[in-house]
Design a protein around this motif. Structure first.
Motif, PDB file in Angstrom:
ATOM      1  N   ALA A  95       7.927  72.078 -49.375  1.00  0.00           N
ATOM      2  CA  ALA A  95       7.657  73.139 -48.407  1.00  0.00           C
ATOM      3  C   ALA A  95       6.995  74.343 -49.066  1.00  0.00           C
ATOM      4  O   ALA A  95       6.052  74.934 -48.522  1.00  0.00           O
ATOM      5  N   SER A  98       3.457  73.405 -50.193  1.00  0.00           N
ATOM      6  CA  SER A  98       2.572  72.956 -49.114  1.00  0.00           C
ATOM      7  C   SER A  98       1.516  73.992 -48.752  1.00  0.00           C
ATOM      8  O   SER A  98       0.431  73.637 -48.281  1.00  0.00           O
ATOM      9  N   HIS A 107       0.565  74.207 -40.966  1.00  0.00           N
ATOM     10  CA  HIS A 107       1.895  73.669 -40.709  1.00  0.00           C
ATOM     11  C   HIS A 107       2.198  73.366 -39.245  1.00  0.00           C
ATOM     12  O   HIS A 107       3.219  72.734 -38.947  1.00  0.00           O
ATOM     13  N   CYS A 122       4.890  60.959 -46.633  1.00  0.00           N
ATOM     14  CA  CYS A 122       4.934  61.087 -45.168  1.00  0.00           C
ATOM     15  C   CYS A 122       5.667  59.908 -44.529  1.00  0.00           C
ATOM     16  O   CYS A 122       6.480  60.103 -43.614  1.00  0.00           O
ATOM     17  N   TYR A 130      12.119  63.556 -40.745  1.00  0.00           N
ATOM     18  CA  TYR A 130      11.470  64.841 -40.993  1.00  0.00           C
ATOM     19  C   TYR A 130      10.035  64.885 -40.493  1.00  0.00           C
ATOM     20  O   TYR A 130       9.431  65.950 -40.426  1.00  0.00           O
ATOM     21  N   MET A 131       9.484  63.717 -40.183  1.00  0.00           N
ATOM     22  CA  MET A 131       8.144  63.625 -39.600  1.00  0.00           C
ATOM     23  C   MET A 131       8.151  62.539 -38.536  1.00  0.00           C
ATOM     24  O   MET A 131       9.049  61.682 -38.509  1.00  0.00           O
ATOM     25  N   GLU A 140       3.288  64.210 -37.988  1.00  0.00           N
ATOM     26  CA  GLU A 140       3.638  65.560 -37.549  1.00  0.00           C
ATOM     27  C   GLU A 140       5.046  65.905 -38.026  1.00  0.00           C
ATOM     28  O   GLU A 140       5.932  65.049 -38.031  1.00  0.00           O
ATOM     29  N   TRP A 141       5.233  67.170 -38.412  1.00  0.00           N
ATOM     30  CA  TRP A 141       6.564  67.625 -38.799  1.00  0.00           C
ATOM     31  C   TRP A 141       7.489  67.617 -37.582  1.00  0.00           C
ATOM     32  O   TRP A 141       7.050  67.864 -36.462  1.00  0.00           O
ATOM     33  N   PHE A 145      12.845  69.102 -40.196  1.00  0.00           N
ATOM     34  CA  PHE A 145      12.373  69.699 -41.439  1.00  0.00           C
ATOM     35  C   PHE A 145      12.261  71.221 -41.317  1.00  0.00           C
ATOM     36  O   PHE A 145      11.848  71.894 -42.266  1.00  0.00           O
ATOM     37  N   LEU A 149      10.797  74.494 -43.785  1.00  0.00           N
ATOM     38  CA  LEU A 149       9.580  75.186 -43.376  1.00  0.00           C
ATOM     39  C   LEU A 149       9.851  76.650 -43.027  1.00  0.00           C
ATOM     40  O   LEU A 149       9.040  77.531 -43.339  1.00  0.00           O
TER      41      LEU A 149
END
Length: 235
Positions: A95, A98, A107, A122, A130-131, A140-141, A145, A149
């Motif tokens: 995070a 990133s 993000h 991923c 988390y995705m 996509e997040w 997560f 973030l």
């Protein structure tokens, strides 16, 4: 908190450690005295990432440098004794770092990893919730997560619905007055610092003055944090 890693979490830990180590090696090669002795430039994303890699045995701190412990040309071996808290710190590295990665820095947009190592991260993130995968190559997040973030300023705490006021009041009553003063102070007006300071000692529904957790985890209730922040930092 359960420290034993699930099978999916173990895969994620390995994927993140391998990708994050590669990021550090490639980005620090030109500013380090040797290929196996990295200088972190006193840059937070690198410090956080290298510290997380030290926890899993891939780097070792040597003053202002980080010694690479595993052969650089090989996929690193990881101990079977790694814990959930080790994964949490590695995810904190993801995070934090990133913001400096082309494939990740937007993000609120989909992630299309351009490298196989990041794609492995991923895919492993999807397995842990988390995705989400919207196709074979686009991710996509998820809100799961969010703790990482929000902690690193990639998402805003205001994006999360606040917990019911009755729940917020119960938690406020459980926080010691001196701790409330710190949480209401100017430093904790910064939302990433507020969530860090609150959840560092809010453990399993209790305020633990003798504890300090330095990385986000799955038990960070961001709805609760949003309600507390709104109550403690009223405009």
């Amino acid at each position: 908190m359960v420290e034993k890693l699930s099978e999916e979490e173990t895969v994620l830990l390995h994927a993140v450690a391998y990708w994050l180590r590669g990021e550090m090696l490639s980005r620090l090669a030109d500013v380090s005295p040797a290929t196996d002795l990295l200088h972190d430039l006193a840059q937070s994303n690198i410090e956080v990432s290298c510290s997380a890699l030290e926890r899993v045995g891939l780097l070792a701190s040597e003053g202002d440098y980080w010694r690479v412990l595993e052969p650089i040309c090989e996929r690193p071996a990881l101990a079977i004794s790694n814990k959930r808290s080790d994964l949490d710190h590695l995810l904190d590295g993801v995070a934090c770092h990133s913001h400096y990665v082309n494939d990740l820095h937007l993000h609120h947009e989909s992630v299309t990893p351009s490298g196989s190592n990041l794609k492995s991260v991923c895919v492993a993130m999807v397995a842990c919730g988390y995705m989400e995968a919207t196709s074979d190559s686009v991710f996509e997040w998820t809100d799961s997560f969010g703790p990482w973030l929000v902690r690193r300023g990639a998402w805003d705490l205001d994006e999360f619905e606040t917990a019911p006021q009755v729940e917020v009041n119960l938690v406020l009553a459980a926080i010691p007055d001196n701790a409330k003063e710190r949480l209401e102070g100017s430093m904790c007006r910064h939302k990433p610092e507020f969530v860090r300071s609150f959840f560092a000692r809010w453990v399993d529904g209790n305020w633990e003055e003798g504890k300090w957790r330095s990385a986000p985890s799955d038990d960070w209730d961001l709805n609760l944090a949003a309600g507390l922040y709104g109550q403690m930092h009223k405009k």
